[in-house]
Structure formats: C-alpha cells, structure tokens
Motif scaffolding. Structure first.
Motif, PDB file in Angstrom:
ATOM      1  N   PRO A   1       1.128 -36.851 -24.961  1.00  0.00           N
ATOM      2  CA  PRO A   1       0.957 -35.515 -25.532  1.00  0.00           C
ATOM      3  C   PRO A   1       1.389 -35.500 -26.999  1.00  0.00           C
ATOM      4  O   PRO A   1       2.475 -35.981 -27.335  1.00  0.00           O
TER       5      PRO A   1
ATOM      6  N   ASP B   1      -6.381 -33.823 -19.827  1.00  0.00           N
ATOM      7  CA  ASP B   1      -6.766 -33.933 -21.224  1.00  0.00           C
ATOM      8  C   ASP B   1      -6.985 -35.402 -21.549  1.00  0.00           C
ATOM      9  O   ASP B   1      -6.829 -36.268 -20.688  1.00  0.00           O
TER      10      ASP B   1
ATOM     11  N   ASP C   1       3.312 -30.621 -22.784  1.00  0.00           N
ATOM     12  CA  ASP C   1       2.161 -31.107 -22.023  1.00  0.00           C
ATOM     13  C   ASP C   1       1.012 -30.103 -21.988  1.00  0.00           C
ATOM     14  O   ASP C   1      -0.137 -30.480 -21.732  1.00  0.00           O
ATOM     15  N   HIS C   2       1.322 -28.846 -22.223  1.00  0.00           N
ATOM     16  CA  HIS C   2       0.296 -27.807 -22.137  1.00  0.00           C
ATOM     17  C   HIS C   2      -0.045 -27.205 -23.492  1.00  0.00           C
ATOM     18  O   HIS C   2      -0.590 -26.111 -23.569  1.00  0.00           O
TER      19      HIS C   2
ATOM     20  N   CYS D   1     -10.416 -26.605 -14.297  1.00  0.00           N
ATOM     21  CA  CYS D   1     -11.048 -27.758 -14.925  1.00  0.00           C
ATOM     22  C   CYS D   1     -12.445 -27.967 -14.341  1.00  0.00           C
ATOM     23  O   CYS D   1     -12.644 -27.853 -13.125  1.00  0.00           O
TER      24      CYS D   1
ATOM     25  N   TYR E   1      -1.686 -27.852 -13.326  1.00  0.00           N
ATOM     26  CA  TYR E   1      -2.463 -29.075 -13.509  1.00  0.00           C
ATOM     27  C   TYR E   1      -2.593 -29.426 -14.997  1.00  0.00           C
ATOM     28  O   TYR E   1      -2.593 -28.557 -15.859  1.00  0.00           O
ATOM     29  N   ARG E   2      -2.695 -30.708 -15.273  1.00  0.00           N
ATOM     30  CA  ARG E   2      -2.903 -31.159 -16.644  1.00  0.00           C
ATOM     31  C   ARG E   2      -4.050 -32.142 -16.680  1.00  0.00           C
ATOM     32  O   ARG E   2      -4.019 -33.190 -16.034  1.00  0.00           O
TER      33      ARG E   2
ATOM     34  N   ASN F   1       5.149 -23.793 -14.386  1.00  0.00           N
ATOM     35  CA  ASN F   1       4.742 -24.672 -15.489  1.00  0.00           C
ATOM     36  C   ASN F   1       4.728 -26.141 -15.082  1.00  0.00           C
ATOM     37  O   ASN F   1       3.819 -26.891 -15.438  1.00  0.00           O
TER      38      ASN F   1
ATOM     39  N   ARG G   1      -2.142 -23.174 -28.210  1.00  0.00           N
ATOM     40  CA  ARG G   1      -3.361 -23.576 -27.517  1.00  0.00           C
ATOM     41  C   ARG G   1      -4.265 -22.364 -27.347  1.00  0.00           C
ATOM     42  O   ARG G   1      -3.861 -21.231 -27.593  1.00  0.00           O
TER      43      ARG G   1
ATOM     44  N   LYS H   1      -5.763 -27.633 -26.453  1.00  0.00           N
ATOM     45  CA  LYS H   1      -4.311 -27.729 -26.614  1.00  0.00           C
ATOM     46  C   LYS H   1      -3.990 -28.286 -28.002  1.00  0.00           C
ATOM     47  O   LYS H   1      -4.831 -28.953 -28.613  1.00  0.00           O
TER      48      LYS H   1
END
Length: 386
Positions: free
Chosen positions: A114, A109, A228-229, A155, A106-107, A102, A234, A248
């Motif tokens: 967040p 957005d 964050d996810h 992504c 990758y993040r 986790n 989501r 999300k």
C-alpha cells in the motif's frame, strides 16, 4: 560481507593459478581467472541486490512509521449533516454484520505494498477538460464541508455468493461540488482518477454529478482511512463497481472522454463502465451445513446500490419461490439483509435466492463470470436436514 568474501575468493584463486607452470597453465590461468571474475561480479551483483532490497525495505519501514504517526495525528472534521442512524432490525442473526469493520473490509487493488502517503505533502489536481483547474492540499480539503454516508462497495471480480463486498460509514466531501467548481467542458464524459502509484479508473462524469453521495472520502467508520483502504484520500461512489470508481490514494482527477482514454482495467478486457448488478447471497445456513428438521432460519444479504432492493425470494429444491422478510436499511446505497422461515424436512435440499430491485428488475438466473462487467446467477447452497 558478501562483497569481501567474493573478493577474497577471486584473489586467492588467481594467486594459486599464477603459482603454476607456463604454457598450458597460462591458458588455464586465464580461463580460471575469467571464471573467478564472473563469480566475483556475480557476488558483487548479489551484494548490490541485497543492499538495494535492504535499502528499499528500510525506506518502506521508515515511510510506514511516518505515515502511521501522521494518521494518528489526524483530527477528522465534523460532518455538516448528522450521521444516519442504523435502524433497529437492520441486522439479521447469523448474517454478516450490516456494518463491516475496517479490519474485515475486503481489499482488492494492484498495489504490492500500500502506498505510504504523508498527508502534509498530499495534493489533488483537478484538471483536463475543465474551465477552472483546481489544486487542493490536505488542509484545504479538510476545511471543505463534509458529510457521512453508509455506502456498500463491491468488487467486479466478486463471484456469485462471494464476499468481496462490504458496507461502511464514509466521511468525505461531495465530489459533485468540486466538479461543479472546476466546470467540466462539453464532451468531458469521463472522470479519470489517478492514484499516487499511477493506477487509473474512469467514472462517467454524469454519474458523479447526478446527486448521488459520491465522496472524496477521508474517514471510514469514524476514523481516518486505514492505509490499506486509501489513506489519506480515496473515492467512494454508490452504484458502481470499484474498478471504475473507487480510486485509493487518489492524487489526480482529470476530465477526459471515454473515446480518448482507457483506464487501467479496460485494455485488460473489462468494461469501460461498471454499474453494479442486482445480486443476493445466502449467509446462513452455509453450503454443506447440517440442521435438524423443523424451522430453519435462512438469511443473507441483497444489494443494488443506489437503486435499492424491494424483494428477496427463496426457493427450496425446485419448489415455488417464497418471499423473504426484508430487514430495515439506512438507504438504497447499502446492502439489505433478509430472512426466511423454512420448515425443513429430512433429506438433502438445495436453497436458492434471488432479489428484485426498485426498478422491478429481478436478477437473472443466467450464470456469467465476473469479466467483463460483473458475475450473474442465483446463489445456491446445499443443506442436509436430519
């Protein structure tokens, strides 16, 4: 403190001017008084701004602490189907982990911070072009049948060879069942997902109802979604880039038509629909690596989510393409690792990779940037053999 200091300066300056002579001194007093007044108001504005920032920061910190506590108290439901077992041999030495942690996932957005969503107040509205609008609370969602699936997300802005991709075990309820209950009306070809901060993405309705494991997810790798996810909820959809499917902090699903609504990224030049392209990447050896002559293991990952990978090939310099060994995998919805035993000779060499999916389509060699619907081309690395 800032306001007091500004006020003190203004008062003292005004008093000093008024103690001067008449005539031109009066005009100077007025001019100076106006200047000091501006300084006073500027100081007042700065103070208000700092107070506002401080207030926002304080509220954000309070919200974070509350949501963190709420997340810690979440007890995820058991899935109605057993967790798929990662087969032995799915992991190739030197290649990125088959399951992404986790913290390492990758993040990407548009949220500066967040969103902090308290699950006790969370609701999901399913409305628009439907026969039966639905509103779900957090408790109602957790009571629905849940399944766990490994799904690789990617992504659209990932460059060839990039790392904006990850594989995780997701727990959620099938979105198809919710859509079937809502009953989309004829012509409702787009499912608009809306985040609590207003961000939108549009997913083809047919894709969400074709039997793939598209989930309204509440868990990630055995724990509640990280904030964050997308905590608390989501979307996860195999086979589509995230910008058209992976909303999300979701709070709204509106059945609409592509002809009637453009989601967030579409007016910004990205395609309305984003099926994932077949791609592959070399993880070892890295670009610029040095190795000794002899057997060198070349390895990496390939992906074509919801289609599956059937072949990976490696090319050394401009020589013939050689087929790599495919590792085991959970399903067609995840990436697949591969390896190739290269008998390396001294000198500088270029390694390239390409993958073929279950439809028989081999990824194109034509380079293309991520916009508008995903990068293409063969990943290559340079290696020095001594």
């Amino acid at each position: 403190g800032t306001v007091g200091a500004a006020g003190g300066v203004a008062v003292e300056a005004s008093a000093g001017v008024k103690g001067g002579g008449a005539g031109g001194g009066d005009r100077g007093a007025r001019d100076l008084d106006q200047n000091e007044r501006r300084r006073f108001l500027k100081g007042l504005g700065l103070a208000a701004g700092l107070a506002l920032v401080g207030g926002v920061a304080g509220r954000l910190l309070t919200a974070r602490q509350a949501v963190k506590q709420a997340r810690n108290e979440v007890v995820l439901p058991r899935p109605r189907q057993p967790v798929p077992v990662v087969p032995a041999g799915a992991q190739v030495p030197g290649v990125t982990p088959y399951v992404s942690a986790n913290d390492d996932f990758y993040r990407i957005d548009t949220a500066l911070y967040p969103p902090q969503v308290d699950p006790s107040t969370w609701q999901l509205r399913i409305h628009g072009m439907v026969r039966n609008p639905i509103t779900l609370t957090w408790e109602q969602l957790l009571q629905r049948p849940m399944i766990e699936r490994y799904v690789t997300l990617a992504c659209v802005s990932n460059e060839v060879g990039g790392d904006l991709i990850g594989n995780a075990l997701w727990l959620g309820t099938p979105i198809k069942e919710l859509l079937d209950e809502a009953g989309p009306l004829p012509g409702a070809d787009q499912v608009v997902q809306r985040s609590v901060d207003g961000w939108t993405c549009g997913t083809p309705t047919a894709v969400l109802r074709d039997g793939r494991d598209a989930l309204l997810a509440v868990g990630m790798n055995g724990e509640p979604l990280p904030v964050d996810h997308g905590f608390p909820v989501r979307m996860v959809v195999p086979g589509l880039y995230g910008y058209v499917s992976a909303c999300k902090w979701i709070t709204e699903i509106e059945l609409s038509r592509f002809a009637d609504f453009d989601a967030y990224w579409v007016p910004r030049g990205w395609s309305a629909q984003g099926p994932i392209k077949t791609e592959s990447r070399i993880d070892t050896p890295r670009d610029g690596a040095k190795r000794s002559a002899g057997t060198v293991v070349v390895g990496g990952v390939a992906w074509a989510q919801h289609t599956g990978i059937t072949k990976v090939e490696v090319q050394v310099d401009d020589g013939p393409w050689a087929e790599a060994t495919l590792a085991a995998t959970v399903s067609v919805d995840t990436w697949r690792q591969w390896s190739y035993q290269w008998e390396a000779t001294p000198g500088d060499h270029r390694l390239r990779v390409r993958a073929t999916d279950r439809t028989g389509q081999t990824q194109t060699s034509t380079p293309a940037p991520p916009a508008p619907d995903g990068a293409t081309g063969w990943h290559a690395v340079q290696v020095s053999i001594g």
